[in-house]
Every structure is written in structure tokens, then in C-alpha cells.
Design a protein around this motif. Structure first.
Motif, PDB file in Angstrom:
ATOM      1  N   UNK A 138      67.810  59.417  47.938  1.00 15.39           N
ATOM      2  CA  UNK A 138      66.402  60.014  47.362  1.00 15.39           C
ATOM      3  C   UNK A 138      65.239  59.191  48.066  1.00 15.39           C
ATOM      4  N   UNK A 194      58.829  51.341  48.095  1.00 20.59           N
ATOM      5  CA  UNK A 194      58.535  51.711  46.948  1.00 20.59           C
ATOM      6  C   UNK A 194      56.883  51.995  46.843  1.00 20.59           C
ATOM      7  N   UNK A 249      67.462  48.050  43.548  1.00 21.46           N
ATOM      8  CA  UNK A 249      68.304  48.887  44.633  1.00 21.46           C
ATOM      9  C   UNK A 249      68.270  48.167  45.954  1.00 21.46           C
ATOM     10  N   UNK A 291      64.543  48.260  46.680  1.00 20.66           N
ATOM     11  CA  UNK A 291      63.539  49.079  45.842  1.00 20.66           C
ATOM     12  C   UNK A 291      63.559  48.825  44.259  1.00 20.66           C
ATOM     13  N   UNK A 292      62.614  48.867  43.584  1.00 18.60           N
ATOM     14  CA  UNK A 292      63.011  48.403  42.150  1.00 18.60           C
ATOM     15  C   UNK A 292      62.077  49.548  41.125  1.00 18.60           C
ATOM     16  N   UNK A 293      62.822  50.073  40.259  1.00 15.41           N
ATOM     17  CA  UNK A 293      62.632  50.950  39.263  1.00 15.41           C
ATOM     18  C   UNK A 293      62.196  50.233  37.904  1.00 15.41           C
ATOM     19  N   UNK A 299      58.241  52.669  40.438  1.00 15.66           N
ATOM     20  CA  UNK A 299      57.159  52.315  40.996  1.00 15.66           C
ATOM     21  C   UNK A 299      55.983  53.303  40.654  1.00 15.66           C
ATOM     22  N   UNK A 304      55.171  56.460  37.892  1.00 12.13           N
ATOM     23  CA  UNK A 304      54.951  55.870  36.623  1.00 12.13           C
ATOM     24  C   UNK A 304      54.399  56.713  35.647  1.00 12.13           C
ATOM     25  N   UNK A 332      68.126  58.442  39.665  1.00 10.80           N
ATOM     26  CA  UNK A 332      66.941  58.026  40.107  1.00 10.80           C
ATOM     27  C   UNK A 332      66.921  57.150  41.458  1.00 10.80           C
ATOM     28  N   UNK A 387      69.329  55.779  42.743  1.00  7.11           N
ATOM     29  CA  UNK A 387      70.367  54.351  42.610  1.00  7.11           C
ATOM     30  C   UNK A 387      71.908  54.577  42.917  1.00  7.11           C
TER      31      UNK A 387
END
Lengths: 419, 267
Positions: free
Chosen positions: A353, A382, B53, B61-63, B87, B91, B130, B132
């Protein structure tokens, strides 16, 4: 005294004041936003507008949010440097509202806000909230398709269903191409038009009776959501023409409709219908006011494969009193009695994605025109997103919805840094 | 003589068959217990989630999101509510799932920047959650009835005694062709799961990285999913976990999709 305008100002002032005081009340204040550069150029050789660019702008959006007890305060403000339009420096309060829950049953949202309802994907029947087609055509983010309205939204929840009422004191029209950024078809000159003087339609006077009221009743029935809608206000596009002042205006409109949406097989099905009651031309005899019409929409969306989703929609718009319309028509720019529109969206995700390819086509078999949108988005991380895309229009006739924008084909590139 | 041999053969065969039956029954029981311990802890639950991730190049990458869960029935239907914090581009987005243990789940998303509530076509439970390495099904669980289970052996992982269970989907399934689960004998939590594709190649590995006792319930507080083929890995940490907080079913409806319930989801 322009009462409703005054109310709008009071509401705006109240929201700003609340925000200023918010940090004192709130447990904490959330801040976010983005910085974005958007640059786009037109593809046609014959330029009608002052600028060859469809977009050349740098935007800072700030988002502030805080809550305290049953109240939420939210603000979103844009600061823009825009080369294409005059003035170059602009700012806009996109959202600035207070949300409050009363007796656990009623939710109020007061202030400048974005409003949406209805079932269509980029096709609207009962959603008569303001849209910004100029942003939409220029490649701005999806959130800019909706223009803010200063309004009071009340939602009442009961076991029978949910009732929403939106009161917009001051009529808020759609933002449509004026000839500054994008050209349009001018029926007076029977040609595509751009450059000054820009098309400005006259709004209804700021009076109580000219405020907009939109209502919706919603109830779940099994796996489906059933909704009823009503609207009292004006056509959101300047579809009326006043031959005395030689200017476009927004004729009075009442609208009623219903929709149902839910899961069917492995996808989502939606059906929506509406009746536009053109209050100034109820027998269809006035050539400069739109006739009443009946509209229907059916759509279906499903996941075609892992990471690939598609949908298809069909919309029909049936004009009432077509014989009267034909009889009183001035000129030769005649629309069909039944206007049809087919749309399709395809979205494909790649690489967890981080890459998204998206395509959306509008095609009207009756009007013989087409509008194609596409974009390729890459999330570098991000924070940073890069997008390229395009908007292409074509039509057999100059006066149809998409045909009238035929000189506005554009390609754009966009870079967004979120924080 | 012949009779004796025949009788012996029958005895041995029935013994073997009996063992196998017992082991299959045990395996189903172990997997159902594990499923309940892992996906249905308490009647409801909430937590803050951090999802990291890391792709094969090492970029991260961070969620961050808050999650609420309510069990309608143990081992059956569930409701999930997710409110994204990070992110920036996602949000304030809220996401809701009504998990249907006998049919398709229902999913909705709310996009606040356009005030849009949209049901999502949720055919493929095997698609990424998402972006991941976890799938939707990894988040909400795959019912043990959908697979056949065999107790392969008893073993130990990190000095913890485990049951090793081999599961194969009863109906052809693209998520995996075979799964080996290492189930902690005392808590029934999966310590490790290996997902194999139809060529018998290892695709993904789930690991319970950290286990804590919260409100008296043994909970995996850090879990990771490694995609061996893609070289990516997602690590999920749960904090501020609470169980049996008394969530009401009407919380999992459109009203709260649009207005995050502040009693549970702070800003």
C-alpha cells in the motif's frame, strides 16, 4: 440587516474565541497538518485563461483539535500561495467547529464544516452540500472536493433511527470554473470562455427565507442502511439565467429522496433516488430555469482481487415536462429527456500500500461526453507522498457537463509532507 | 495362527486409529482454546496499538491507533473499532468491523476530512491490514472450524512446553495451505505460527515477542509477523490494555464512527 450573514459571523467568532480559550480548558491540544506543493499544466494549445497552469501553489494546512468532557473543538486552516489566481496569497478556514453532545442523545456540530451524505461515489443526488469542482479538476486532494459550509448540524438518535438536520444560514453554492483557472462553455457567446470578466453568479439575498435546510433520516434494516432525504434551498450550480441583468443565478430548489446501501454477495450495493422540484419553473415552460427532474442511481463495488477494488455506477436523470422544455427552448442546445451517466473506479495497491494507482471515468452516453481522472501515488515514507495525475475531458458538444470543460485537460504533480 | 495374526492386526489398527482420533480431537480442542485465549480475552477490551512496518530495505513506517473490541459471543461474532492517530494522512480516520463468524464481515470507514461514511467491500479477509504484514484475518482471527487440525508433537519453544499443531484449510484458501502453530500448554496462547503456501514454502511467521498478565488475563503484548518471502516484518505493541470495561454494542455504530467515543478514546 443581513441577519443570516450576521449569524455566520457570530458563529465564526465564537468558534475562534473558543479555540483561543481551548488550551486552558483542554487536557491537551493535538496539532497536525501538511505542507503541499501542487503544479499542473494544461495540455491544450489554445489557452483561454490568463495562466497556462492548472495549478501552481504551495499550501500549508494546520489542524488543531482538542476536547473537554462532551465537547470537541476542531479547526483546520489553509494558507496558500497561488500563482494562478488573484490574489496570490489566500487563507481559508476549512473547518472550525464545536461538537457537543446533549443528554447523550443529540449531537450538535456548530460552525464551519464539511458535510457529506448520500451513497454515490463522486456522483451526488441528495448530497446538496457545497462542492469545489475547481479543486477537483486541478488535482488537489480528495478532501478539497467538498467546500466548507458555515452551518449547524443537529443529529438526534433514537431506537427508531437517526435524524440529522443541517441548517446553513447563508446559501453556499458549489465552486465551479469561472474562467480564471479553468475555461468553460459560455452559451451567450456560444464558445469556450476564459479570462476576465470572470463568471460570477448572483447569490440569493442573505435573508432568513434564503437559508438552506437539509434533513436526513437514517435507519438500519438488516444488513442495509435505509435513508430518506429532504432539502430546501437552491440549485448549487448557477443553472438559472436572468435575461434582465444578463447574469447567471441559483434558482430555488426543493429536493426529496431516498437511498439504500449494504452488502450484496461479496460487494457493496447502493441505490439512490431523488426528485428535484424546481420551484421557479414547476410546469417546465421557462427556458432560463431548469425543469424539475427525477433521478436514480445504482452502484456496486467489490474487491476484484487482493489489492484491487473496482466499482461501477449508473445514473439516470429524467426531465419532467420535456415537451414544454422543447417548446420553449431558445437556441439549439437541447439536452435529452433522459440523461444517463456511467462511472467506474478502479484502485490498485502495490508494495504494501505504498503505491496506489487510481482511475475514475465518467461517461455520459446521452450527452456524449467523458471525464477521465487518474493518479499514481507513492508514499516515500509516512510523511512524504508524491503524486502525479491527470484530468481529461472530451465531448461531442460544447454545452454538456464535461464537454463544456473540454479545454481544461491537465496533468499535475504534487508533493505532500504531513506532520 | 492366522486368526491370532488377524486379531493382532485389528487390535493394532484400531489402536492407531483410536490414537489418531484422540489426537485430532485434542488438536481441535487445543485450537479452540487457543482461539478463545488469543482473540476473545475477556468480554471486551481496549488498547493503544503501535504498529511498526519494516520493509526489506530497512525503511520503517509506523501506524498508531486505538482499538476497542466487544465479543457478542465467545468464539463467535465480534465488533471492532479502530481510531487512527498516526501517520498524519490517516489521522482521525475511524474504522469499524462487525465480524461475522458464519459469513462475510461488514466493514466501514469514516474519513473526517470529507465527512464520509463508507461501507467497504470486505470479500478478501486475506488482504493486508493497513499495509502491514498482518491480514484482516490475523487481526480478528480465523475460526478453528475452517481448518482441520492434527497434534503433530509436543515440544518446547523458549523453554515453554508447547503443543505443535498442523492445520490445513478444509476449503482451498489462498491465505495458506498449511499452518504450524506452537501453542503454549499453560496459557494456550500461540507462541509461534508458521504459514506455508501450496508449494510447501514458508511464507510468514508470527511470533509472540512479549507476554504479560493484564487484569488477570495472560496477554501477548508484543507480536510480530515476518513475511519471509518479501523480507518485511511488522511488529505490533499493545499498551494501555484494559479488559471487561463494559463496552455497549451501540458504540459500534455510525454515530460513533463519526464521533469517537471520548470515554474510551482520548485524543
Amino acid at each position: 440587516m443581513k441577519t443570516s450573514r450576521l449569524i455566520s459571523k457570530i458563529v465564526a467568532a465564537a468558534v475562534v474565541t473558543l479555540f483561543a480559550g481551548a488550551p486552558l480548558l483542554a487536557e491537551d491540544l493535538q496539532i497536525g497538518g501538511f505542507i503541499q506543493g501542487l503544479y499542473g499544466g494544461k495540455l491544450q494549445e489554445r489557452k483561454l485563461t490568463p495562466s497556462d497552469y492548472s495549478a501552481s501553489e504551495m499550501r500549508l494546512q494546520l489542524r488543531l483539535e482538542t476536547s473537554s468532557g462532551d465537547a470537541d473543538l476542531f479547526g483546520r486552516v489553509d494558507f496558500v500561495y497561488d500563482d494562478v489566481t488573484d490574489p496570490e496569497y489566500q487563507w481559508e478556514l476549512r473547518e472550525g467547529y464545536l461538537k457537543y453532545t446533549l443528554f447523550r442523545k443529540v449531537d450538535f456540530k456548530i460552525g464551519r464544516q464539511i458535510l457529506t451524505w448520500g451513497t454515490g461515489d463522486l456522483v451526488f443526488i441528495n448530497d446538496l452540500f457545497a462542492k469545489d469542482y475547481e479543486s477537483f479538476f486541478a488535482g488537489r486532494d480528495d478532501q478539497y472536493l467538498k467546500a466548507p459550509q458555515t452551518a449547524i448540524r443537529t443529529e438526534y438518535y433514537s431506537p427508531v433511527g437517526a435524524l440529522s438536520i443541517v441548517w446553513t444560514p447563508r446559501f453556499t453554492p458549489n465552486r465551479t470554473p469561472t474562467g480564471e483557472r479553468f475555461s468553460y462553455y459560455n452559451p451567450m457567446m456560444q464558445s469556450f470562455t476564459g479570462g476576465p470578466p470572470y463568471a460570477l453568479a448572483s447569490r440569493p439575498a442573505d435573508r432568513w427565507e434564503n437559508s438552506e435546510i437539509a434533513a436526513r433520516f437514517q435507519r438500519g434494516v438488516g444488513n442495509y442502511t435505509v435513508e430518506l432525504y429532504a432539502y430546501r434551498g437552491f440549485f448549487k450550480n448557477p443553472l438559472g439565467f436572468n435575461p434582465v441583468t444578463v447574469s447567471a443565478y441559483y434558482p430555488k430548489l426543493f429536493a426529496y429522496g431516498a437511498s439504500v446501501r449494504g452488502q450484496l454477495l461479496s460487494g457493496i450495493l447502493w441505490l439512490e433516488g431523488g426528485y428535484y422540484d424546481s420551484r421557479e419553473d414547476r410546469c417546465g415552460a421557462k427556458p432560463f430555469v431548469p425543469n424539475s427532474s427525477v433521478m436514480g442511481l445504482i452502484g456496486y463495488e467489490r474487491q476484484i482481487a487482493t489489492d484491487l477494488t473496482g466499482n461501477i455506477q449508473y445514473q439516470a436523470d429524467f426531465m419532467e415536462d420535456y415537451d414544454q422544455y422543447e417548446l420553449n427552448l431558445i437556441g439549439t442546445e437541447k439536452r435529452d429527456e433522459l440523461r444517463s451517466l456511467i462511472t467506474s473506479r478502479l484502485t490498485r495497491n502495490f508494495r504494501m500500500e505504498t503505491v496506489q494507482l487510481s482511475s475514475f471515468v465518467f461517461w455520459s452516453p446521452s450527452d456524449e461526453d467523458v471525464y477521465y481522472r487518474f493518479s499514481l501515488l507513492y508514499k516515500y515514507n509516512d510523511a512524504l507522498t508524491l503524486t502525479v495525475g491527470g484530468n481529461l475531458f472530451d465531448g461531442q458538444k460544447m454545452y454538456t457537463d464535461f464537454g463544456s470543460f473540454a479545454k481544461n485537460d491537465n496533468l499535475y504533480a504534487k508533493m505532500t509532507y504531513g506532520f | 495362527m492366522k486368526t491370532v495374526t488377524f486379531a493382532l492386526a485389528i487390535a493394532i489398527l484400531s489402536q492407531v486409529a483410536g490414537n489418531r482420533l484422540a489426537s485430532a480431537q485434542d488438536a481441535v480442542e487445543i485450537m479452540s482454546k487457543s482461539h478463545l485465549a488469543y482473540y476473545y480475552a475477556g468480554n471486551d477490551g481496549m488498547s493503544e496499538v503501535n504498529m511498526k512496518i519494516v520493509d526489506k530495505k530497512g525503511s520503517e513506517r509506523v501506524r498508531e491507533f486505538a482499538m476497542l473490541r466487544l465479543d457478542t459471543e465467545d468464539g463467535g461474532d465480534q465488533k471492532y473499532y479502530t481510531y487512527f492517530r498516526k501517520p498524519s494522512d490517516v489521522s482521525r480516520i475511524a474504522f469499524m468491523v462487525h465480524k461475522n463468524s458464519t459469513g462475510n464481515d461488514q466493514r466501514w470507514i469514516y474519513v473526517p476530512s470529507v465527512d464520509l461514511v463508507k461501507p467497504i467491500a470486505a470479500d478478501d479477509k486475506n488482504s493486508s491490514f493497513v499495509g502491514s504484514d498482518f491480514t484482516y484475518e490475523d487481526v480478528s482471527g480465523r475460526h478453528w472450524n475452517e481448518d482441520s487440525h492434527t497434534l503433530v508433537r509436543e515440544d518446547a519453544v523458549d523453554a515453554k512446553p508447547v503443543f505443535v499443531i498442523e492445520s490445513t484449510p478444509k476449503k482451498a484458501y489462498k491465505g495458506f495451505a498449511k499452518r504450524i502453530s506452537f501453542i503454549d500448554k499453560s496459557t494456550f496462547l500461540p507462541i509461534r505460527e508458521e504459514y506455508y503456501d501450496d508449494k510447501g514454502e514458508l511464507g510468514r511467521v508470527l511470533r509472540a515477542e512479549k507476554i504479560d498478565v493484564i487484569d488477570g488475563i495472560t496477554t501477548v503484548t508484543v507480536r510480530s509477523m515476518e513475511n519471509v518471502k518479501k523480507g518485511s516484518k511488522t511488529t505490533v505493541s499493545f499498551t494501555s490494555i484494559k479488559y471487561n470495561i463494559g463496552l455497549k454494542p451501540d458504540l459500534f455504530a455510525e454515530r460513533y464512527l463519526k464521533n469517537p467515543p471520548r470515554d474510551y478514546i482520548k485524543q
